[in-house]
Write an enzyme that holds these catalytic residues in place. Structure first.
Site, PDB file in Angstrom:
ATOM      1  N   GLU A  56     -58.905  26.309-123.111  1.00 14.97           N
ATOM      2  CA  GLU A  56     -58.219  25.412-122.186  1.00 14.97           C
ATOM      3  C   GLU A  56     -57.648  26.256-121.070  1.00 14.97           C
ATOM      4  O   GLU A  56     -57.177  27.371-121.298  1.00 14.97           O
ATOM      5  CB  GLU A  56     -57.096  24.640-122.878  1.00 14.97           C
ATOM      6  CG  GLU A  56     -56.332  23.722-121.915  1.00 14.97           C
ATOM      7  CD  GLU A  56     -55.302  22.839-122.589  1.00 14.97           C
ATOM      8  OE1 GLU A  56     -54.730  21.972-121.902  1.00 14.97           O
ATOM      9  OE2 GLU A  56     -55.064  23.003-123.801  1.00 14.97           O
ATOM     10  N   CYS A 253     -54.830  19.464-123.275  1.00 14.39           N
ATOM     11  CA  CYS A 253     -54.022  18.488-122.557  1.00 14.39           C
ATOM     12  C   CYS A 253     -54.559  18.174-121.169  1.00 14.39           C
ATOM     13  O   CYS A 253     -54.337  17.076-120.665  1.00 14.39           O
ATOM     14  CB  CYS A 253     -52.585  18.986-122.485  1.00 14.39           C
ATOM     15  SG  CYS A 253     -51.690  18.817-124.045  1.00 14.39           S
ATOM     16  N   ASN A 384     -58.043  13.386-126.416  1.00 13.54           N
ATOM     17  CA  ASN A 384     -57.286  14.523-126.928  1.00 13.54           C
ATOM     18  C   ASN A 384     -55.834  14.127-127.131  1.00 13.54           C
ATOM     19  O   ASN A 384     -55.144  13.773-126.178  1.00 13.54           O
ATOM     20  CB  ASN A 384     -57.361  15.690-125.939  1.00 13.54           C
ATOM     21  CG  ASN A 384     -56.500  16.865-126.366  1.00 13.54           C
ATOM     22  OD1 ASN A 384     -56.901  17.657-127.203  1.00 13.54           O
ATOM     23  ND2 ASN A 384     -55.311  16.990-125.789  1.00 13.54           N
ATOM     24  N   GLU A 385     -55.367  14.127-128.364  1.00 10.26           N
ATOM     25  CA  GLU A 385     -53.951  13.957-128.705  1.00 10.26           C
ATOM     26  C   GLU A 385     -53.329  12.689-128.131  1.00 10.26           C
ATOM     27  O   GLU A 385     -52.181  12.708-127.681  1.00 10.26           O
ATOM     28  CB  GLU A 385     -53.150  15.186-128.271  1.00 10.26           C
ATOM     29  CG  GLU A 385     -53.508  16.445-129.021  1.00 10.26           C
ATOM     30  CD  GLU A 385     -52.557  17.598-128.726  1.00 10.26           C
ATOM     31  OE1 GLU A 385     -51.542  17.377-128.050  1.00 10.26           O
ATOM     32  OE2 GLU A 385     -52.829  18.712-129.191  1.00 10.26           O
TER      33      GLU A 385
END
Length: 831
Positions: A56, A253, A384-385
């Site tokens: 990331e 993120c 994602n999340e």
């Protein structure tokens, strides 16, 4: 990644939670443990892709890191909208005289995606700008070549001179000189050959006449695999040395945060979510975008380069696309059906870009970039999340159905939110199981204690259900104690390889001087890089996976958890709150503590060193709405079996209250986090040595201006919590942090058994190893990581490195002592 985890630090105090009392000297000669191995039996197979890496763009991992470009803000696109400190000339300095420099955004731009450019109006002599790169400057090596390029358009013929110097102005190479012609934008190139080394390199471009500049670039010729627009060699080589089975990219993120505006916007919109089509094609036609982690990303390292890097290191590419539901502490879902359809189509186009023939529309784009053969994509993550499991899953289903219809061979990966447990996690897994999703991505960052306690996490997962992709995990610091806990946990991952099919530590890279997250696997400066203790641990596991688990069983360590003990605490996080009427009463009714703050706050100690605590209107007020974890504490750290009551009122800010109990220090406590994570949910968290884990969670939110009655009952290791007289929840913290863990696998290529043992305690572990009568060669090969639990690898010292040796006089039953604080891989060759 959960942003809150960025602030957690493991201290040496964590060691006390990871150790057991040393064995008496006389007892250490005899086996304290047994390890029984059944080489004739077969456990789960271990896929080649079992362990991989997660990339990331956090900690400046891409621009200024893995991506080889040395010039920062090369296209003058930085803007205060992205970061209040940014301007179009961020990282540039302008000559003190001889002209003016203006960053323009008008019809004269290089192209629609590269909107801004620099206009040098030269009024006499020569005039120019200097770029200082990232942090200290460029790292320049003597004798190496550096390729310079610039897009330029003169008002008339304009002489340009590029100079490579150090911070003091000393010349490092012969200058590059070109003449920018009037009329159209043209790319001009040249090459520097460094005569001297420097870690403070600067690039200066001066003009002898008025000229427009864009995409000012300086690239080392010596990139990984010598590729143009390539990767920084030392960082890429360290990643390749792990022999990863997959590369997950581009996040994280930054995948599904930002706006989700239409792709074909009439004007370039800032703060777009990460969209793969923005990142391919000629680099001068790629955008610069705001990064979730507070800086900009150029997309010079884009999807083509990710696929190419994965191929170069023999790893499976595993891209993740946005699901149009934000995650990472944000809670928004996009309801525009046309936008959702466009993103689904973009994902289908991505698969064609990766796998389509060279004469397909997107396969042709790949071929134009230099890769006519397909990349062979097999797995793809969506989202994602996300904190909104129902909203996420509704959108995930549309992605999955469209992909399965056109590309049934692709494994579509869902996820379970940002934590290892809780309401979001449970609901997400409920939805995934009901829909028979192939694979679910789990993420968690927890204390070393949690990893030692949860080796058996996957023992009870459904063997016929959805498989697990552990896409992000780490123990919360970079000390060897953390690596020991991670290694102990990894033995459980391998033992459950029929459930856990993919796993990647996170994050991968961090700039030592400019980072947003800790821990990290590989650290770097502009001129050096080194692996953390977790890098060495991951490398040992990743290069010695084996092909199949061999059943084994080890004895355990006799550990008894005592009662929860500690003082009480009050804290806030980015919030102003006031507390009043604090009482602590023993289980038998004896009063231990009472404070209504009528006599001041002399009973309290600020152990955090943060916040603005004052007695105000007869209550204890913390007024700083920016300060995080402002813990104050009172009472006796020996307290046990007590009731804590307190009144709490939120005055202002992002969150709610933090009420501590079992407080033994600034990094060792429990707290009831009411209105945490931007007031989206509440939880009980346990901190051990600064690293946290969540024990209990629900969706409670806190109202500003309302006074809440809080009561915490602590009995032995059982805790019951009451909010406004109603039972909020309860838990028993009775898991044992087992320091001795093992797994055994078989290497089909060599026939060897790989015995992997973690001894995460201060005592040696004399062990009798019994192979059930299987004959083995008398000599085995050992690889050991061992050292002090607080050891940290740095640029100048790397105390945690693998040590290779041999062990002799082996038989089907033999004794071996595993050192304290050690990870040992023992290779045995059956005869």
């Amino acid at each position: 990644m959960s942003r809150r985890s960025t602030r957690l630090v493991l201290t040496f105090a964590a060691l006390t939670a990871l150790t057991v009392a040393p064995l008496p000297v006389a007892a250490q000669a005899a086996p304290a443990y047994t390890l029984d191995i059944d080489p004739a039996a077969a456990g789960p197979d271990l896929p080649r892709s079992m362990y991989g890496v997660f990339f990331e763009d956090i900690n400046h991992a891409a621009d200024g890191g893995l991506y080889g470009e040395l010039v920062r803000n090369r296209s003058f696109e930085f803007d205060p909208a992205d970061n209040s400190s940014f301007t179009g000339l961020t990282a540039w300095t302008v000559s003190p005289n001889g002209g003016t420099a203006r960053v323009l955004d008008d019809a004269g731009r290089l192209n629609e995606r590269n909107r801004r450019y620099l206009k040098l109006d030269v009024t006499g002599g020569s005039f120019g700008v200097t770029n200082g790169g990232y942090n200290a400057g460029f790292a320049i090596e003597r004798g190496k070549q550096y390729d310079f390029s610039v897009w330029a358009r003169g008002d008339s013929a304009a002489p340009l001179t590029a100079n490579l110097t150090d911070a003091a102005g000393a010349v490092l190479a012969r200058p590059v000189m070109v003449t920018a012609q009037a009329g159209q934008w043209v790319k001009y190139t040249g090459t520097f050959t460094a005569r001297e080394p420097s870690t403070t390199g600067r690039l200066t471009v001066t003009a002898g006449a008025s000229v427009s500049l864009d995409m000012v670039s300086l690239f080392p010729r010596d990139t990984y695999k010598n590729r143009p627009n390539g990767l920084r060699r030392d960082l890429a080589e360290k990643i390749a040395a792990l022999e990863p089975g997959f590369v997950r990219f581009p996040g994280g993120c930054l995948v599904n945060t930002g706006s989700h505006e239409a792709y074909e916007a009439p004007d370039w919109e800032r703060r777009r979510s990460y969209q793969w089509k923005d990142t391919i094609g000629p680099v001068e036609e790629r955008a610069t975008n705001a990064n979730f982690w507070g800086y900009n990303q150029s997309y010079g390292l884009g999807y083509f380069e990710y696929f190419q890097f994965a191929e170069d290191i023999g790893a499976m590419a595993l891209p993740v696309v946005p699901a149009l539901v934000t995650g990472c502490g944000q809670n928004q879902a996009t309801d525009d059906p046309e936008l959702l359809r466009r993103h689904v189509q973009d994902t289908l186009d991505l698969i064609e870009f990766a796998n389509g023939p060279a004469d397909s529309p997107w396969g042709a784009r790949r071929a134009q970039m230099g890769h006519p053969e397909p990349f062979g994509l097999t797995h793809l993550g969506v989202g994602n999340e996300e904190n909104l499991p129902d909203e996420f899953f509704a959108r995930f289903t549309e992605f999955r159905e469209a992909i399965n219809e056109r590309y049934p061979e692709i494994t579509v990966i869902s996820n379970s939110g940002p934590d290892d447990a809780g309401a979001t996690f449970d609901r997400a897994w409920e939805l995934n199981r009901a829909a028979d999703v192939d694979m679910v991505d789990e993420h968690y960052y927890n204390s070393p204690q949690w990893f030692l306690e949860n080796n058996n996490r996957y023992d009870t997962y459904d063997r016929q259900g959805s498989k697990v992709f552990l896409g992000e995990y780490a123990s919360q610091d970079n000390r060897f104690a953390n690596s020991l806990a991670e290694a102990a946990f990894m033995t459980g991952l391998e033992r459950n390889a029929d459930v856990v099919r993919l796993a990647s530590y996170a994050p991968l890279l961090a700039d030592r001087d400019n980072n947003q997250w800790r821990p990290d696997m590989i650290w770097f400066t502009n001129s050096a890089s080194w692996g953390s203790t977790s890098y060495e641990t991951q490398k040992l596991f990743m290069t010695n996976v084996g092909d199949r688990v061999v059943p084994s069983e080890a004895s355990t360590t006799p550990i008894v958890n005592g009662p929860i003990t500690g003082a009480v605490g009050l804290s806030t996080w980015a919030t102003s709150a006031r507390y009043d009427d604090v009482t602590v009463t023993a289980a038998d009714g004896t009063g231990l503590f009472a404070d209504d703050f009528s006599a001041g706050a002399g009973k309290w100690t600020n152990i955090s060193g943060r916040g603005n605590w004052t007695v105000d209107g007869g209550s204890y007020l913390q007024s700083d709405v920016a300060a995080e974890n402002t813990m104050v504490t009172a009472g006796d750290p020996r307290w046990q079996n007590y009731d804590l009551t307190v009144k709490a009122t939120k005055e202002a800010g992002a969150e709610g209250f933090l009420v501590g109990f079992g407080v033994r220090g600034s990094g060792d406590y429990y707290w009831w986090n009411l209105g945490g994570w931007a007031n989206t949910r509440s939880a009980v968290e346990k901190a051990t040595g600064g690293g946290k884990q969540t024990l209990l969670e629900n969706g409670t939110r806190i109202e500003q201006g309302r006074t809440y009655d809080i009561r915490v009952e602590v009995r032995n290791r059982h805790v019951t919590l009451f909010l406004d007289g109603q039972k909020w929840g309860e838990f028993t913290d009775d898991k044992v942090a087992e320091p001795f863990r093992q797994v055994v696998t078989r290497d089909a290529a060599t026939g060897e058994l790989i015995v992997k043992v973690v001894n995460a305690q201060a005592s040696p572990a004399p062990t009798r190893i019994d192979l059930g009568g299987t004959r083995i060669a008398p000599q085995g090969r050992l690889t050991t990581l061992t050292g002090a639990p607080d050891a940290v690898n740095t640029e100048t010292t790397t105390p945690i490195q693998p040590f290779e040796s041999t062990v002799d006089n082996l038989s089907s039953t033999f004794d071996h002592t595993f050192p304290p604080h050690s990870i040992t891989f023992l290779r045995l060759r059956p005869q």
